[in-house]
Scaffold this motif. Structure first.
Motif, mmCIF file in Angstrom:
data_model
loop_
_atom_site.group_PDB
_atom_site.id
_atom_site.type_symbol
_atom_site.label_atom_id
_atom_site.label_comp_id
_atom_site.label_asym_id
_atom_site.label_seq_id
_atom_site.Cartn_x
_atom_site.Cartn_y
_atom_site.Cartn_z
ATOM 1 N N GLY A 100 16.822 -45.302 73.152
ATOM 2 C CA GLY A 100 16.445 -44.972 71.785
ATOM 3 C C GLY A 100 17.619 -44.747 70.853
ATOM 4 N N LEU A 101 18.831 -44.864 71.375
ATOM 5 C CA LEU A 101 20.012 -44.577 70.562
ATOM 6 C C LEU A 101 20.678 -45.817 69.992
ATOM 7 C CD1 LEU A 101 21.712 -41.694 72.589
ATOM 8 C CD2 LEU A 101 20.021 -41.561 70.754
ATOM 9 N N GLY A 102 20.103 -46.976 70.264
ATOM 10 C CA GLY A 102 20.637 -48.198 69.666
ATOM 11 C C GLY A 102 21.722 -48.862 70.496
ATOM 12 N N SER A 103 22.247 -49.958 69.945
ATOM 13 C CA SER A 103 23.192 -50.804 70.680
ATOM 14 C C SER A 103 24.506 -50.099 70.992
ATOM 15 C CB SER A 103 23.468 -52.074 69.872
ATOM 16 O OG SER A 103 24.022 -51.747 68.599
ATOM 17 N N GLN A 104 24.890 -49.101 70.202
ATOM 18 C CA GLN A 104 26.170 -48.425 70.427
ATOM 19 C C GLN A 104 26.222 -47.733 71.782
ATOM 20 O OE1 GLN A 104 27.483 -46.434 66.392
ATOM 21 N NE2 GLN A 104 25.258 -46.369 66.517
ATOM 22 N N LEU A 113 26.107 -36.945 72.178
ATOM 23 C CA LEU A 113 25.950 -38.343 71.774
ATOM 24 C C LEU A 113 24.727 -38.516 70.891
ATOM 25 C CD1 LEU A 113 26.515 -41.385 71.894
ATOM 26 C CD2 LEU A 113 25.313 -41.456 74.098
ATOM 27 N N HIS A 114 23.647 -37.881 71.291
ATOM 28 C CA HIS A 114 22.410 -37.967 70.488
ATOM 29 C C HIS A 114 22.661 -37.461 69.064
ATOM 30 C CE1 HIS A 114 17.747 -37.652 70.797
ATOM 31 N NE2 HIS A 114 18.149 -38.380 69.784
ATOM 32 N N VAL A 115 23.352 -36.331 68.949
ATOM 33 C CA VAL A 115 23.658 -35.767 67.631
ATOM 34 C C VAL A 115 24.586 -36.702 66.863
ATOM 35 C CG1 VAL A 115 24.715 -33.831 66.411
ATOM 36 C CG2 VAL A 115 23.335 -33.413 68.475
ATOM 37 N N ALA A 116 25.587 -37.255 67.545
ATOM 38 C CA ALA A 116 26.545 -38.147 66.886
ATOM 39 C C ALA A 116 25.868 -39.376 66.313
ATOM 40 C CB ALA A 116 27.634 -38.557 67.885
ATOM 41 N N VAL A 117 24.866 -39.886 67.033
ATOM 42 C CA VAL A 117 24.123 -41.034 66.513
ATOM 43 C C VAL A 117 23.313 -40.626 65.287
ATOM 44 C CG1 VAL A 117 22.272 -42.674 67.029
ATOM 45 C CG2 VAL A 117 24.046 -42.227 68.730
ATOM 46 N N GLU A 122 20.224 -36.516 86.139
ATOM 47 C CA GLU A 122 20.976 -36.919 84.947
ATOM 48 C C GLU A 122 20.729 -38.385 84.636
ATOM 49 O OE1 GLU A 122 24.766 -33.845 85.554
ATOM 50 O OE2 GLU A 122 24.864 -35.921 86.293
ATOM 51 N N GLU A 123 20.643 -39.199 85.684
ATOM 52 C CA GLU A 123 20.380 -40.617 85.474
ATOM 53 C C GLU A 123 19.008 -40.828 84.835
ATOM 54 O OE1 GLU A 123 19.995 -44.510 88.329
ATOM 55 O OE2 GLU A 123 21.811 -43.275 88.462
ATOM 56 N N GLU A 124 18.021 -40.068 85.301
ATOM 57 C CA GLU A 124 16.690 -40.164 84.699
ATOM 58 C C GLU A 124 16.727 -39.799 83.222
ATOM 59 O OE1 GLU A 124 13.943 -41.329 86.009
ATOM 60 O OE2 GLU A 124 14.897 -41.756 87.930
ATOM 61 N N GLU A 125 17.508 -38.764 82.896
ATOM 62 C CA GLU A 125 17.630 -38.351 81.495
ATOM 63 C C GLU A 125 18.324 -39.436 80.668
ATOM 64 O OE1 GLU A 125 17.351 -35.522 78.255
ATOM 65 O OE2 GLU A 125 16.292 -35.848 80.147
#
Length: 422
Positions: free
Chosen positions: A141-145, A103-107, A131-134
């Protein structure tokens, strides 16, 4: 997508995606421009005529992508997903961490379809705590999407919290069938957690409505306990000793011990204290009778836990009782405690015994001096004078008694100086 277009197929590829890390890793992936351009804004920009620095490598366009070493595999997986994005993607994520990395890469590389698919996956699957903490660290930081992923951990409306709390308190004070006892225990634990201030503020702030409902539920709990005491007092010894009835007695005591914790934290102990005062004689009598035929250790432990909490709020003035009731509590529970202590000392917290001893001293010192004298006389003549140690109360009583005449004479002289007026 063309059937012949497969990632890594050098014979049909027209683009090399060069993945590079600052640590020196440099891998080439043979790709197809029509797929990259259609699915990713980043590659569409880099492969457009408006991008003058697109390199030529091995007769192919070359697009360099720099990333951290820790994100390298996520970039590889992202490129592979570009080739299957129009098919079924539910089984391609291989866990929360991998999906989060993709997901991070896709953004970063502008691929709406993979963003949507990974968000749908992450929003739907269970998370481990790490995983929840991550997720909480990365998603903002990935925006509204990516925000839909956070829906399950966002603060809940206070009215919804109150609804859960009230439903839980009603169940936790009920008498469910035995198979549901574990759920009842969990409900009691979570109620205490909800109102406890630890590293975070309490989940719920109890208003008058909440306190009223809690108090009503606790009084219903106490009413069932009192009914049980009444029934036990009317039955023969053999009947009292039946396993089922003793288990019910112990279960009620456990509920009341828990109730004390809740009521103390909500500062609504008054009705509970008055009820405990009223049934104290019955409780002691039931334990003494049952002692003749069975082991009552667990019951004694719970009785001491509840009594200690009740005496504490009496001794320090949190709940105000008339003199007769305070004297009654000392006369009932002081003999019980000093006889029971040697039997359960090894399984009780030492701090509880110390606190209980201090409470007895406080209650005794708040009684009329003549009642103090009676308690101290009995204490000094009893073989269990070691606990509770009333030495402090004894010393204060001696001092007060010695100076009493002088103090009262001075007080009367002071009053005599004040003119009487109608």
């Amino acid at each position: 997508m063309k059937a012949s277009s497969k990632i890594g197929d050098r014979s049909t590829s027209d683009v090399v995606v060069r993945l590079r890390t600052h640590e020196g890793r440099d891998d080439w992936m043979y790709c197809h421009s029509h797929i990259l351009v259609e699915k990713s804004k980043y590659f569409a920009d880099r492969l457009s005529e408006n991008w003058p620095t697109c390199q030529i490598l091995d007769s192919r366009n070359c697009v360099e992508v720099y990333c951290q070493e820790s994100d390298f595999d996520h970039h590889v997986n992202f490129l592979r997903l570009l080739y299957v994005i129009d098919g079924l993607m539910d089984d391609v994520w291989h866990g929360v961490r991998n999906a989060l990395g993709i997901l991070h890469v896709a953004v970063d590389l502008g691929c709406p379809q993979i963003i949507i698919a990974s968000v749908d996956y992450l929003e739907a699957v269970p998370w481990e705590e790490v995983e929840e903490e991550e997720i909480l660290r990365v998603i903002p930081g990935l925006g509204s999407q990516a925000q839909p992923i956070l829906a399950r951990v966002q603060p809940v409306d206070p009215s919804a919290i109150a609804g859960v709390f009230l439903s839980t308190i009603r169940f936790a004070t009920s008498s469910p069938p035995p198979p549901m006892n574990d759920l009842k225990t969990s409900a009691q634990e979570q109620l205490e957690y909800m109102i406890t201030e630890d590293d975070d503020a309490p989940l719920i702030t109890a208003d008058d409505e909440i306190k009223s409902e809690v108090n009503q539920c606790m009084m219903q709990l106490f009413s069932k306990f009192n009914n049980l005491l009444e029934s036990l007092s009317c039955e023969p010894l053999e009947s009292i000793s039946e396993v089922g009835k003793l288990q019910s007695f112990q279960s009620h005591l456990s509920d009341l011990s828990w109730a004390c914790q809740i009521l103390t934290k909500l500062e609504i102990m008054k009705e509970f204290v008055n009820c405990w005062v009223d049934v104290s004689d019955k409780i002691v009598k039931t334990i003494e009778i049952s002692n003749q035929t069975t082991d009552m250790i667990s019951s004694k432990v719970k009785v001491i836990e509840v009594t200690a909490k009740v005496l504490e709020v009496i001794g320090y003035g949190t709940v105000i009782l008339p003199t007769a009731k305070r004297l009654h509590m000392v006369n009932v529970w002081l003999p019980f405690v000093r006889v029971v202590k040697p039997l359960i000392d090894c399984i009780m917290d030492g701090d509880l015994w110390q606190s209980l001893e201090s409470t007895f001293v406080s209650i005794v010192l708040a009684l009329p001096s003549v009642d103090q004298a009676g308690i101290l006389t009995e204490w000094l003549g009893n073989k269990h004078t070691q606990y509770p140690d009333l030495t402090e109360a004894f010393e204060v009583w001696c001092y007060r008694s010695k100076v009493a005449k002088r103090r009262f004479a001075a007080m009367q002289d002071g009053l005599g100086d004040v003119p009487h007026t109608l």
